[in-house]
Write a protein that holds these residues in place. Structure first.
Motif, PDB file in Angstrom:
ATOM      1  N   ASP A 110       0.832  -1.209   0.000  1.00  0.00           N
ATOM      2  CA  ASP A 110       0.000   0.000   0.000  1.00  0.00           C
ATOM      3  C   ASP A 110       0.867   1.261   0.000  1.00  0.00           C
ATOM      4  OD1 ASP A 110       0.838  -0.723   2.547  1.00  0.00           O
ATOM      5  OD2 ASP A 110      -1.021  -0.166   3.549  1.00  0.00           O
ATOM      6  N   TYR A 113       2.438   1.833  -3.318  1.00  0.00           N
ATOM      7  CA  TYR A 113       1.437   2.302  -4.272  1.00  0.00           C
ATOM      8  C   TYR A 113       1.152   3.796  -4.061  1.00  0.00           C
ATOM      9  CZ  TYR A 113      -3.080   2.879  -6.562  1.00  0.00           C
ATOM     10  OH  TYR A 113      -4.104   3.340  -7.343  1.00  0.00           O
ATOM     11  N   PHE A 114       1.029   4.208  -2.790  1.00  0.00           N
ATOM     12  CA  PHE A 114       0.752   5.621  -2.509  1.00  0.00           C
ATOM     13  C   PHE A 114       1.926   6.519  -2.926  1.00  0.00           C
ATOM     14  CE2 PHE A 114      -1.770   3.889   1.337  1.00  0.00           C
ATOM     15  CZ  PHE A 114      -2.925   3.793   0.594  1.00  0.00           C
ATOM     16  N   PRO A 179       1.688  14.909   2.466  1.00  0.00           N
ATOM     17  CA  PRO A 179       1.718  13.735   1.581  1.00  0.00           C
ATOM     18  C   PRO A 179       1.046  14.054   0.245  1.00  0.00           C
ATOM     19  CG  PRO A 179      -0.007  13.484   3.211  1.00  0.00           C
ATOM     20  CD  PRO A 179       0.693  14.768   3.540  1.00  0.00           C
ATOM     21  N   PRO A 180       1.420  13.333  -0.815  1.00  0.00           N
ATOM     22  CA  PRO A 180       0.822  13.572  -2.130  1.00  0.00           C
ATOM     23  C   PRO A 180      -0.628  13.114  -2.203  1.00  0.00           C
ATOM     24  CG  PRO A 180       2.273  11.671  -2.217  1.00  0.00           C
ATOM     25  CD  PRO A 180       2.452  12.284  -0.857  1.00  0.00           C
ATOM     26  N   ASN A 181      -1.033  12.264  -1.283  1.00  0.00           N
ATOM     27  CA  ASN A 181      -2.419  11.774  -1.289  1.00  0.00           C
ATOM     28  C   ASN A 181      -2.799  11.328   0.114  1.00  0.00           C
ATOM     29  OD1 ASN A 181      -1.679   8.839  -1.028  1.00  0.00           O
ATOM     30  ND2 ASN A 181      -0.718   9.253  -3.019  1.00  0.00           N
ATOM     31  N   VAL A 182      -4.120  11.146   0.336  1.00  0.00           N
ATOM     32  CA  VAL A 182      -4.589  10.810   1.691  1.00  0.00           C
ATOM     33  C   VAL A 182      -4.190   9.396   2.096  1.00  0.00           C
ATOM     34  CG1 VAL A 182      -6.501  12.464   1.594  1.00  0.00           C
ATOM     35  CG2 VAL A 182      -6.890  10.074   0.891  1.00  0.00           C
ATOM     36  N   GLY A 183      -3.815   8.576   1.105  1.00  0.00           N
ATOM     37  CA  GLY A 183      -3.340   7.231   1.425  1.00  0.00           C
ATOM     38  C   GLY A 183      -2.032   7.282   2.193  1.00  0.00           C
ATOM     39  N   GLY A 185      -0.915   9.723   3.794  1.00  0.00           N
ATOM     40  CA  GLY A 185      -1.172  10.376   5.073  1.00  0.00           C
ATOM     41  C   GLY A 185      -1.668   9.397   6.124  1.00  0.00           C
ATOM     42  N   PHE A 186      -2.382   8.369   5.665  1.00  0.00           N
ATOM     43  CA  PHE A 186      -2.911   7.336   6.569  1.00  0.00           C
ATOM     44  C   PHE A 186      -1.842   6.298   6.900  1.00  0.00           C
ATOM     45  CE2 PHE A 186      -5.218   3.214   7.075  1.00  0.00           C
ATOM     46  CZ  PHE A 186      -6.045   3.553   8.135  1.00  0.00           C
ATOM     47  N   VAL A 190      -0.714   2.426   9.503  1.00  0.00           N
ATOM     48  CA  VAL A 190      -0.464   1.049   9.062  1.00  0.00           C
ATOM     49  C   VAL A 190       0.895   0.589   9.589  1.00  0.00           C
ATOM     50  CG1 VAL A 190      -0.143  -0.444   7.045  1.00  0.00           C
ATOM     51  CG2 VAL A 190      -1.904   1.340   7.011  1.00  0.00           C
TER      52      VAL A 190
ATOM     53  N   ALA B 164      -7.602   6.154  -2.796  1.00  0.00           N
ATOM     54  CA  ALA B 164      -6.922   7.161  -1.957  1.00  0.00           C
ATOM     55  C   ALA B 164      -5.793   7.837  -2.720  1.00  0.00           C
ATOM     56  CB  ALA B 164      -6.381   6.512  -0.685  1.00  0.00           C
ATOM     57  N   LYS B 165      -5.183   7.097  -3.636  1.00  0.00           N
ATOM     58  CA  LYS B 165      -4.057   7.679  -4.384  1.00  0.00           C
ATOM     59  C   LYS B 165      -4.510   8.876  -5.213  1.00  0.00           C
ATOM     60  CE  LYS B 165      -0.078   6.243  -7.163  1.00  0.00           C
ATOM     61  NZ  LYS B 165       0.640   5.042  -7.646  1.00  0.00           N
ATOM     62  N   LEU B 167      -6.725  11.132  -4.335  1.00  0.00           N
ATOM     63  CA  LEU B 167      -7.290  12.214  -3.519  1.00  0.00           C
ATOM     64  C   LEU B 167      -6.176  12.918  -2.747  1.00  0.00           C
ATOM     65  CD1 LEU B 167      -9.905  13.621  -2.565  1.00  0.00           C
ATOM     66  CD2 LEU B 167     -10.052  11.904  -0.739  1.00  0.00           C
ATOM     67  N   THR B 168      -5.918  14.171  -3.098  1.00  0.00           N
ATOM     68  CA  THR B 168      -4.893  14.919  -2.370  1.00  0.00           C
ATOM     69  C   THR B 168      -5.468  15.420  -1.052  1.00  0.00           C
ATOM     70  OG1 THR B 168      -5.516  17.042  -3.341  1.00  0.00           O
ATOM     71  CG2 THR B 168      -3.887  15.721  -4.547  1.00  0.00           C
ATOM     72  N   PRO B 169      -4.606  15.660  -0.057  1.00  0.00           N
ATOM     73  CA  PRO B 169      -5.090  16.266   1.186  1.00  0.00           C
ATOM     74  C   PRO B 169      -5.809  17.584   0.919  1.00  0.00           C
ATOM     75  CG  PRO B 169      -2.870  15.436   1.497  1.00  0.00           C
ATOM     76  CD  PRO B 169      -3.174  15.288   0.027  1.00  0.00           C
ATOM     77  N   VAL B 182      -5.856  11.349  10.828  1.00  0.00           N
ATOM     78  CA  VAL B 182      -5.567  10.888   9.459  1.00  0.00           C
ATOM     79  C   VAL B 182      -6.542   9.802   9.009  1.00  0.00           C
ATOM     80  CG1 VAL B 182      -3.119  11.537   9.572  1.00  0.00           C
ATOM     81  CG2 VAL B 182      -3.824   9.188  10.221  1.00  0.00           C
ATOM     82  N   PHE B 186      -8.587   9.804   5.414  1.00  0.00           N
ATOM     83  CA  PHE B 186      -8.560   8.680   4.472  1.00  0.00           C
ATOM     84  C   PHE B 186      -9.972   8.221   4.110  1.00  0.00           C
ATOM     85  CE2 PHE B 186      -8.291   3.995   3.780  1.00  0.00           C
ATOM     86  CZ  PHE B 186      -7.377   3.955   2.730  1.00  0.00           C
TER      87      PHE B 186
END
Lengths: 382, 382
Positions: A110, A113-114, A179-183, A185-186, A190, B164-165, B167-169, B182, B186
């Motif tokens: 994950d 991928y993010f 982060p470039p995306n909310v993934g 950021g989460f 993980v 998620a990839k 969607l930017t913050p 976070v 997400f």
């Protein structure tokens, strides 16, 4: 003074490993701490490649008393594995053999991928190949668990959700930047899950996380979250390593995206010899006569450093090589050939242990059992 | 002019439903669009409780041609369900009966954990009770799938990671504001997963999402993500409803956290009568003689409005009540008693259909099948 940047997503410039500890707030290992590890200490400890830590004493004390301990060391499967990726796994195996440690190996498909411009299909092809390399290390299936984030999402996501509640966007960005995306950021939640999994399966006990120093922020975030969220776990300890030298020299970490190629775990002897001969930064003199007269400098010679870091276990042999190199008796080309052969010996043995067959079958003995999964899973359907 | 706030996490003030559509960029349903739904149109459509939409025509056209269509309507299990929570489910059931629609019902236990001061244990107790209420609606198990985010994380998380990839913050915060953690940052990716699940299981087809208008931002974010990430799905359509009136009156949505109590799905006839008698805002005159002379105003009378929104299907009967109330013939107390009895009739029938027995067993026929799960799952272990 050289400047340098070290975050989980970028290592640039000449790394000053002591300044880094000040920045991160970790402590250099003392001789006494190294002596607390099972003896003879692994060469990665003896030679201070693993050079610093955080809360290491509780781990070694428990291991000495034969109490439950665990080791977590993972892999971000965004490409083929090279030498710089594999030494933490061999170190974990040493700890498992010497202390009976549970070893948990999360594969963060994950995260990759993010963070990378790759599809899940591409990442999953790397994941399969990386898993064969990890299994080639020779872990004990009874004591080893491999977690692939998306394949083990049934346990990973609910736990990550628990920890995510304790992490504000501001705290996350203070460590990682925006982060470039909310993934992505989460993802720290993980990662916290990865580091706490052994305790969530086996009850509270000291967990050691041997990682390259650039991954330390992950551990720090996890330690903060763990303290807030769960009163039934102890903060994981970190054991921090320097970066395996790049073939081209310089202080950053070995990476397949550098200009000089990395040595892949799949390279054959000829390829290793070529890469070392052609790209390994030499501490020898450019002129043969001058080298014979003044000698070379093993401290900056990448062939020597690779032997020192990992590929020559024999301290006496290493000393002999350094002496002969400094005296000019050993030539740069000879040293490179010696190093390339030690690396190739290692790789051939590693490659011979790589399991074949369907990936699901070869990984199966290392996956969470149904009973472990039940212990970790949430509670709606019991 | 009254000001009002409508976001997925707050509904405040007197809602101007037309201004809201301008704000959100959705369209009021035309008579022709309402006529495109299976006839006779459900009272929630006839009476424009579902009053607006986005891309509704593709859904009704496909349904008319007996093509595959689906409906997604979920529940955030952060408390017991009240009247305002249940009408979208009965509406989904009507669509299922009339069009053969697949109905997907996601329970966002993760979202509620992120957003509320509740533990997962607390949320999971609500989840179990909420599930019994949802099953009491009477969905066809062949055509209905219930997803609990943490229990179905094996499929939900890998798909959410994909979305998620995209969607930017910044895009997330533009819609939702800065999240408290976070996890909630997400969550829009999880919501996108919910709305696309029917198409990921059954192939591309029109999906309708009947929701209260405050949930529209979720659908808009999902539509954006869907367009970017997947070329094998079509954007879900939204059907937007007004809020079921609060007992205490005013334009916000009915909520268990208001001062006036909400009517719970578990309330018995006596409790319903008491709550309506005591708390329902009356459009009648305070003085009996005055009421007889000048009559009451059904437009602001919450008892009448509840009948109008959902609890009296018979248009003629509803008209008769309004006429008699306006004329003063029907007293406020009588109207309340009538409304309370219709609501109690509904609740008693609903309660009688609530399944008993272990929750895992009663939900089992509605969970994703192994074959569906395989179709949705990632690819490392095949």
């Amino acid at each position: 003074m050289h400047d340098f940047t070290v975050t989980p997503y970028a290592v640039e410039g000449d790394v000053d490993y002591d300044r880094l500890l000040e920045r991160f707030g970790a402590d250099r290992l003392t001789d006494a701490q190294i002596a607390d590890f099972p003896q003879p200490a692994h060469r990665l400890l003896r030679r201070e490649v693993f050079y610093a830590g955080r809360d290491v004493d509780r781990f070694t004390a428990a291991a000495t008393r034969d109490e439950t301990v665990s080791v977590v060391t993972g892999r971000g499967p965004s490409g083929p594995m090279h030498l710089g990726h594999v030494y933490p796994f061999y170190f974990a195996k040493y700890l498992q053999e010497q202390t009976g440690a549970h070893v948990y190996i999360p594969l963060s498909d994950d995260e990759k991928y993010f963070a990378k411009d790759l599809t899940f299909d591409e990442i999953h092809e790397y994941t399969k190949e990386n898993l064969r390399d990890i299994l080639a290390v020779g872990f004990d299936p009874e004591k080893t668990r491999i977690i692939v984030d998306t394949e083990d999402a049934d346990v990973v996501y609910p736990l990550a959700a628990e920890f995510a509640k304790e992490l504000t966007p501001a705290a996350m960005e203070a460590t990682y930047g925006t982060p470039p995306n909310v993934g992505l950021g989460f993802y720290p939640a993980v990662q916290a899950t990865h580091l706490l999994l052994p305790q969530l399966v086996h009850g509270p006990h000291p967990t050691l996380v041997p990682i390259a120093v650039d991954q330390d922020p992950h551990v720090r975030v996890c330690r903060d979250i763990a303290a807030k969220q769960r009163h039934d776990v102890t903060k994981p300890a970190a054991l921090l390593s320097k970066f395996l030298p790049r073939l081209g020299g310089g202080g950053g970490k070995m990476s397949t995206s550098d200009e000089a190629p990395g040595i892949l775990l799949s390279d054959d002897r000829e390829t290793v010899r070529e890469k070392v001969a052609k790209h390994a930064y030499s501490g020898g003199r450019s002129d043969l006569d001058e080298h014979r007269e003044h000698g070379g400098d093993p401290e900056v010679d990448v062939a020597y450093q690779l032997l020192f870091y990992f590929f020559e276990d024999d301290d006496a042999e290493l000393e002999r090589l350094a002496d002969e190199y400094r005296s000019g008796e050993l030539l740069s080309g000879e040293l490179k050939e010696y190093a390339a052969d030690r690396i190739a010996d290692f790789l051939e043995a590693h490659q011979a242990r790589r399991p074949e067959g369907p990936i699901a079958e070869v990984v199966d003995p290392y996956r969470l059992t149904d009973a472990e999964r039940e212990r970790l899973r949430p509670g709606v359907f019991g």
